[in-house]
Design a protein around this motif. Structure first.
Motif, PDB file in Angstrom:
ATOM      1  N   VAL A 103      70.769   6.771  -3.041  1.00  0.00           N
ATOM      2  CA  VAL A 103      72.134   6.392  -2.672  1.00  0.00           C
ATOM      3  C   VAL A 103      72.527   4.969  -3.089  1.00  0.00           C
ATOM      4  N   ILE A 104      72.829   4.814  -4.363  1.00  0.00           N
ATOM      5  CA  ILE A 104      73.331   3.544  -4.868  1.00  0.00           C
ATOM      6  C   ILE A 104      74.825   3.672  -5.157  1.00  0.00           C
ATOM      7  N   SER A 105      75.550   2.567  -5.029  1.00  0.00           N
ATOM      8  CA  SER A 105      76.992   2.593  -5.283  1.00  0.00           C
ATOM      9  C   SER A 105      77.248   2.479  -6.785  1.00  0.00           C
ATOM     10  N   PRO A 106      78.365   3.032  -7.258  1.00  0.00           N
ATOM     11  CA  PRO A 106      78.638   3.029  -8.709  1.00  0.00           C
ATOM     12  C   PRO A 106      78.590   1.649  -9.344  1.00  0.00           C
ATOM     13  N   LYS A 107      79.136   0.640  -8.652  1.00  0.00           N
ATOM     14  CA  LYS A 107      79.206  -0.692  -9.251  1.00  0.00           C
ATOM     15  C   LYS A 107      77.848  -1.383  -9.303  1.00  0.00           C
ATOM     16  N   SER A 108      76.902  -0.917  -8.481  1.00  0.00           N
ATOM     17  CA  SER A 108      75.571  -1.530  -8.488  1.00  0.00           C
ATOM     18  C   SER A 108      74.711  -1.052  -9.650  1.00  0.00           C
ATOM     19  N   ILE A 109      75.129   0.037 -10.295  1.00  0.00           N
ATOM     20  CA  ILE A 109      74.359   0.547 -11.440  1.00  0.00           C
ATOM     21  C   ILE A 109      74.253  -0.526 -12.526  1.00  0.00           C
ATOM     22  N   LYS A 110      75.308  -1.346 -12.641  1.00  0.00           N
ATOM     23  CA  LYS A 110      75.326  -2.398 -13.665  1.00  0.00           C
ATOM     24  C   LYS A 110      74.223  -3.434 -13.444  1.00  0.00           C
ATOM     25  N   LYS A 111      73.749  -3.566 -12.202  1.00  0.00           N
ATOM     26  CA  LYS A 111      72.738  -4.583 -11.880  1.00  0.00           C
ATOM     27  C   LYS A 111      71.317  -4.112 -12.192  1.00  0.00           C
ATOM     28  N   ILE A 112      71.175  -2.830 -12.531  1.00  0.00           N
ATOM     29  CA  ILE A 112      69.840  -2.268 -12.739  1.00  0.00           C
ATOM     30  C   ILE A 112      69.360  -2.562 -14.150  1.00  0.00           C
ATOM     31  N   ARG A 113      68.156  -3.095 -14.269  1.00  0.00           N
ATOM     32  CA  ARG A 113      67.529  -3.270 -15.578  1.00  0.00           C
ATOM     33  C   ARG A 113      66.760  -2.002 -15.933  1.00  0.00           C
ATOM     34  N   PHE A 114      66.414  -1.866 -17.177  1.00  0.00           N
ATOM     35  CA  PHE A 114      65.609  -0.727 -17.646  1.00  0.00           C
ATOM     36  C   PHE A 114      66.273   0.613 -17.297  1.00  0.00           C
ATOM     37  N   LYS A 115      67.608   0.659 -17.433  1.00  0.00           N
ATOM     38  CA  LYS A 115      68.318   1.906 -17.087  1.00  0.00           C
ATOM     39  C   LYS A 115      67.859   3.082 -17.945  1.00  0.00           C
ATOM     40  N   GLN A 116      67.320   2.786 -19.121  1.00  0.00           N
ATOM     41  CA  GLN A 116      66.864   3.866 -19.995  1.00  0.00           C
ATOM     42  C   GLN A 116      65.696   4.641 -19.379  1.00  0.00           C
ATOM     43  N   ARG A 117      65.042   4.054 -18.364  1.00  0.00           N
ATOM     44  CA  ARG A 117      63.931   4.737 -17.707  1.00  0.00           C
ATOM     45  C   ARG A 117      64.404   5.625 -16.553  1.00  0.00           C
ATOM     46  N   LEU A 118      65.689   5.603 -16.282  1.00  0.00           N
ATOM     47  CA  LEU A 118      66.213   6.324 -15.119  1.00  0.00           C
ATOM     48  C   LEU A 118      67.083   7.515 -15.497  1.00  0.00           C
ATOM     49  N   ILE A 119      67.025   8.539 -14.682  1.00  0.00           N
ATOM     50  CA  ILE A 119      67.992   9.642 -14.730  1.00  0.00           C
ATOM     51  C   ILE A 119      68.853   9.496 -13.478  1.00  0.00           C
ATOM     52  N   ILE A 120      70.152   9.373 -13.653  1.00  0.00           N
ATOM     53  CA  ILE A 120      71.052   9.194 -12.503  1.00  0.00           C
ATOM     54  C   ILE A 120      71.767  10.511 -12.231  1.00  0.00           C
ATOM     55  N   GLU A 121      71.476  11.076 -11.074  1.00  0.00           N
ATOM     56  CA  GLU A 121      72.068  12.349 -10.676  1.00  0.00           C
ATOM     57  C   GLU A 121      73.363  12.104  -9.906  1.00  0.00           C
ATOM     58  N   ASN A 122      74.413  12.852 -10.257  1.00  0.00           N
ATOM     59  CA  ASN A 122      75.672  12.833  -9.501  1.00  0.00           C
ATOM     60  C   ASN A 122      75.696  14.071  -8.608  1.00  0.00           C
ATOM     61  N   LEU A 123      75.325  13.911  -7.358  1.00  0.00           N
ATOM     62  CA  LEU A 123      75.210  15.045  -6.450  1.00  0.00           C
ATOM     63  C   LEU A 123      76.463  15.175  -5.589  1.00  0.00           C
ATOM     64  N   LYS A 124      77.036  16.368  -5.559  1.00  0.00           N
ATOM     65  CA  LYS A 124      78.209  16.611  -4.718  1.00  0.00           C
ATOM     66  C   LYS A 124      77.758  16.870  -3.281  1.00  0.00           C
ATOM     67  N   MET A 125      78.395  16.180  -2.354  1.00  0.00           N
ATOM     68  CA  MET A 125      78.043  16.306  -0.939  1.00  0.00           C
ATOM     69  C   MET A 125      79.286  16.732  -0.144  1.00  0.00           C
ATOM     70  N   PRO A 126      79.099  17.469   0.957  1.00  0.00           N
ATOM     71  CA  PRO A 126      80.253  17.867   1.788  1.00  0.00           C
ATOM     72  C   PRO A 126      80.709  16.723   2.695  1.00  0.00           C
ATOM     73  N   ARG A 127      81.230  15.673   2.080  1.00  0.00           N
ATOM     74  CA  ARG A 127      81.718  14.511   2.839  1.00  0.00           C
ATOM     75  C   ARG A 127      82.978  13.990   2.170  1.00  0.00           C
ATOM     76  N   TYR A 128      83.798  13.314   2.935  1.00  0.00           N
ATOM     77  CA  TYR A 128      85.012  12.748   2.353  1.00  0.00           C
ATOM     78  C   TYR A 128      85.415  11.487   3.110  1.00  0.00           C
ATOM     79  N   PHE A 129      86.283  10.702   2.475  1.00  0.00           N
ATOM     80  CA  PHE A 129      86.871   9.526   3.110  1.00  0.00           C
ATOM     81  C   PHE A 129      88.381   9.734   3.186  1.00  0.00           C
ATOM     82  N   ALA A 130      88.955   9.262   4.286  1.00  0.00           N
ATOM     83  CA  ALA A 130      90.377   9.488   4.534  1.00  0.00           C
ATOM     84  C   ALA A 130      90.926   8.354   5.387  1.00  0.00           C
ATOM     85  N   VAL A 131      92.249   8.274   5.458  1.00  0.00           N
ATOM     86  CA  VAL A 131      92.888   7.398   6.442  1.00  0.00           C
ATOM     87  C   VAL A 131      93.441   8.288   7.547  1.00  0.00           C
ATOM     88  N   PHE A 132      93.058   7.972   8.772  1.00  0.00           N
ATOM     89  CA  PHE A 132      93.453   8.749   9.943  1.00  0.00           C
ATOM     90  C   PHE A 132      94.535   7.994  10.696  1.00  0.00           C
TER      91      PHE A 132
END
Length: 277
Positions: free
Chosen positions: A25-54
């Motif tokens: 669980v890393i945030s999208p903007k933090s991916i830029k801070k990772i070194r050696f990204k070529q050694r990683l596979i980043i999975e985009n997993l869909k989860m049953p969650r959402y954000f809203a204004v109530f």
């Protein structure tokens, strides 16, 4: 071996020092801070969650006017929020049930982004004067609303996006960013006007605790204090049937009511980013 870190920065620092192989669980903007990204596979997993204004209409006379909530829906550019805050690592949503194992064939109404329409709706509602800062007035009253959210950077950034977008149609949005303990207290006591927050569903959904009127008070999770007897009946009946098609039919009717009443504005469902070697 599992290791736990106090922040995302210390997690990434540990990876950059070759102390760990995977990052959960890393945030999208933090991916830029990772070194050696070529050694990683980043999975985009869909989860049953959402954000809203109530919308807590008990805390704001302005929000109790449905035309205001409708104007806010048309004044919100969800695609821009998704792009700027999550770098498109998620999907825009418009309804309270998603990621379900039950299949729905029905289209649910959507409120498209339309600044011109939002302004027209506000003008018809009597907000037809403007002050020196471009904020709408009705007589002496200023169109000011207050949004409460977490100090979590992603939500704080979404709140700022909403503030900027709603300012363009003449709404003054004051943002209150609270640490976890204070936010929990505000949620418990329902003292917010607008709450920017997230909800998690099961793959087999039962939104009873999130939307039934009996759950308006703590420890219930009806954050919009939504109260609709027809919606209550549909949620109760859906719990009592084992037929998946009949159950999804009840949920479709329930979703139509919620979207029509606009007790909340559904924004996006973020991907769960899991990076592994």
């Amino acid at each position: 071996e599992l290791k736990f870190y106090g922040s995302e920065d210390t997690l990434i620092e540990a990876y950059n020092k070759n102390e760990i192989d995977n990052l959960a669980v890393i945030s999208p903007k933090s991916i830029k801070k990772i070194r050696f990204k070529q050694r990683l596979i980043i999975e985009n997993l869909k989860m049953p969650r959402y954000f809203a204004v109530f919308f807590n209409q008990n805390q704001s006379k302005i929000l109790s006017d449905k035309s205001i909530r409708l104007a806010l829906a048309h004044a919100t550019d969800k695609e821009t929020i998704l792009g700027k805050v999550l770098e498109n690592n998620g999907i825009v949503i418009s309804k309270p049930i998603m990621g379900t194992s039950l299949k729905s064939d029905q289209e649910i109404k959507k409120y498209e982004y339309d600044k011109k329409l939002a302004k027209e709706i506000l003008q018809k509602a009597g907000w037809d004067q403007i002050d020196e800062n471009g904020i709408l007035l009705k007589g002496e009253e200023k169109l000011t609303l207050k949004l409460t959210t977490s100090t979590w950077p992603e939500l704080a950034e979404v709140a700022q996006q909403l503030k900027d977008q709603w300012k363009e149609v003449g709404i003054d949005l004051q943002v209150d960013v609270l640490p976890t303990a204070d936010l929990q207290q505000s949620i418990k006591e329902r003292t917010y006007q607008i709450l920017l927050f997230g909800e998690i569903l099961n793959l087999d959904p039962d939104p009873f605790s999130l939307w039934h009127s009996s759950q308006k008070r703590d420890p219930g999770l009806n954050l919009a204090l939504y109260d609709n007897k027809t919606a209550d009946k549909l949620l109760e009946e859906a719990r009592q049937t084992l037929n998946p098609d009949e159950r999804m039919g009840k949920y479709d009717e329930f979703q139509k009511l919620v979207v029509e009443d606009i007790p909340a504005l559904f924004l996006y469902s973020p991907y769960y980013l899991y990076a592994h070697s």
